[in-house]
Design an enzyme around this catalytic site. Structure first.
Site: not given
Length: 396
Positions: A101, A140, A144, A175, A253, A279, A350, A374
């Protein structure tokens, strides 16, 4: 409504949210879900374990072929999808993995959005069609090493040299950085903060990949190093002056994150529900114990409340009435609740909950990054606090 026409209860859609979606919405959702099931889910545990995203350029081209890159933008090869459809795509992609994503979000909602909204006609025509097709990956550059939540303090600087610009500085936690063909970089100038479209093959530009991450491991994360990168005068985004430029991109975004976080939560919830049904302990499935059912009920409530919130914000964005404070509301709530759902799911599984045979711990660790990128929890709390009180806590 007559009892005979009441639809049966669906554990997958307990509130009937699908009834709010159009046939086209459902088609978009199912297309992205099918692609993720085929191209990501069979491999993601291994990618995550090895800390890599192999074939990222091929994946980008496939996503472009589906119209998933810059999908809510119009023109220049973009799909022109609705905000709700874009949100549904983000949910399905993050149900596979947050890193996938993020690839799509940074490409479309940050790099492409910046060029589409603030760029010149020449910049749009040159970059957007290839980015929409996945032929060029974008990144983008705002954050910094020493300036994250306070971008106004950025040190990256662009100076004029004749008709050219010369950029010097560093960006961090970017990214797509080391696989990008173009970077949208924000820098200080004598006239204030400006955005620049930077081809990554420009002399002086480097993007070393960041490794040794315990979150977003199946994602390309890089540092950007700009060592006197010379750009022509027309590399500047003509309409992107001041912090309103990058902040509006982040709002777009963050909207995708509101949906995406619920994808990670859904995947973890579904894993816990399936596990609880099969389970056995003390002679019966653990899903038959009251404490386990209480956990599942609480998880389902928060999951589907979050999806409803995301859908509401999407309809507001489509109507042109969505405010940044409302996006902060969604990002703050949905990421926080998604992490809690993942952690609760881990307790149901678990010891198996920490295994990559199940998606839960992978989603939980990914969301630790989504929680702070972000906009940290604290920053979104302060955005809402200012909106509620009229008082600015960011500055004395």
């Amino acid at each position: 409504m007559p009892a005979s026409s009441t639809p049966p209860f669906s554990p997958a859609d307990p509130l009937g949210i699908d009834d709010l979606l159009t046939a086209e919405d459902l088609a978009v959702r199912d297309t992205v879900r099918g692609w993720a099931a085929d191209r990501v889910l069979p491999h993601i545990a291994g990618w995550y374990e090895r800390g890599e995203l192999p074939g990222v350029r091929e994946l980008a081209r496939e996503l472009g072929g589906m119209g998933a890159l810059g999908m809510s933008l119009t023109g220049y090869g973009c799909a022109g999808a609705s905000a709700v459809q874009y949100g549904l795509a983000c949910l399905e992609l993050e149900a596979a993995d947050s890193g996938i994503r993020s690839l799509v979000s940074v490409q479309g909602s940050l790099a492409m959005y910046a060029i589409r909204r603030f760029g010149s006609e020449e910049q749009k025509r040159h970059w957007l069609p290839r980015m929409a097709a996945g032929e060029v990956i974008g990144c983008f550059g705002l954050t910094e090493p020493d300036h994250g939540s306070d971008p106004a303090g950025m040190r990256t600087y662009a100076k004029r040299d004749g008709s050219d610009w010369v950029l010097t500085g560093r960006k961090m936690w970017i990214t797509n950085g080391s696989v990008a063909g173009v970077a949208v970089v924000w820098a200080r100038t004598d006239e204030g903060i400006r955005g620049f479209v930077v081809p990554t093959d420009a002399p002086g530009f480097a993007a070393p990949e960041i490794t040794r991450k315990w979150s977003l491991r199946a994602s390309v994360t890089s540092e950007l190093v700009l060592d006197e990168v010379r750009l022509p005068g027309d590399a500047v985004l003509p309409e992107g002056a001041g912090l309103r430029g990058p902040l509006s991109c982040l709002t777009h975004a963050r909207y995708g994150i509101v949906w995406g976080a619920m994808g990670a939560a859904r995947s973890s919830f579904e894993a816990a529900l399936a596990y609880a049904r099969t389970r056995e302990q003390f002679g019966k499935p653990i899903g038959g114990f009251q404490l386990t059912q209480a956990k599942l009920a609480d998880m389902a409530v928060e999951l589907h409340k979050g999806v409803l919130l995301a859908h509401h914000l999407g309809t507001r964005m489509d109507a042109g009435t969505l405010r940044p404070e409302q996006v902060s509301f969604g990002k703050l709530n949905n990421v926080r609740e998604a992490i809690d759902i993942c952690r609760t799911a881990r307790t149901i599984l678990g010891a198996n909950g920490i295994s990559l045979e199940y998606p839960v711990m992978r989603h939980a660790t990914n969301l630790e990054s989504v929680l702070t990128y972000e906009g940290t929890v604290e920053m979104h709390q302060l955005v809402l606090g200012k909106a509620l009180t009229g008082l600015d806590a960011f500055r004395g």
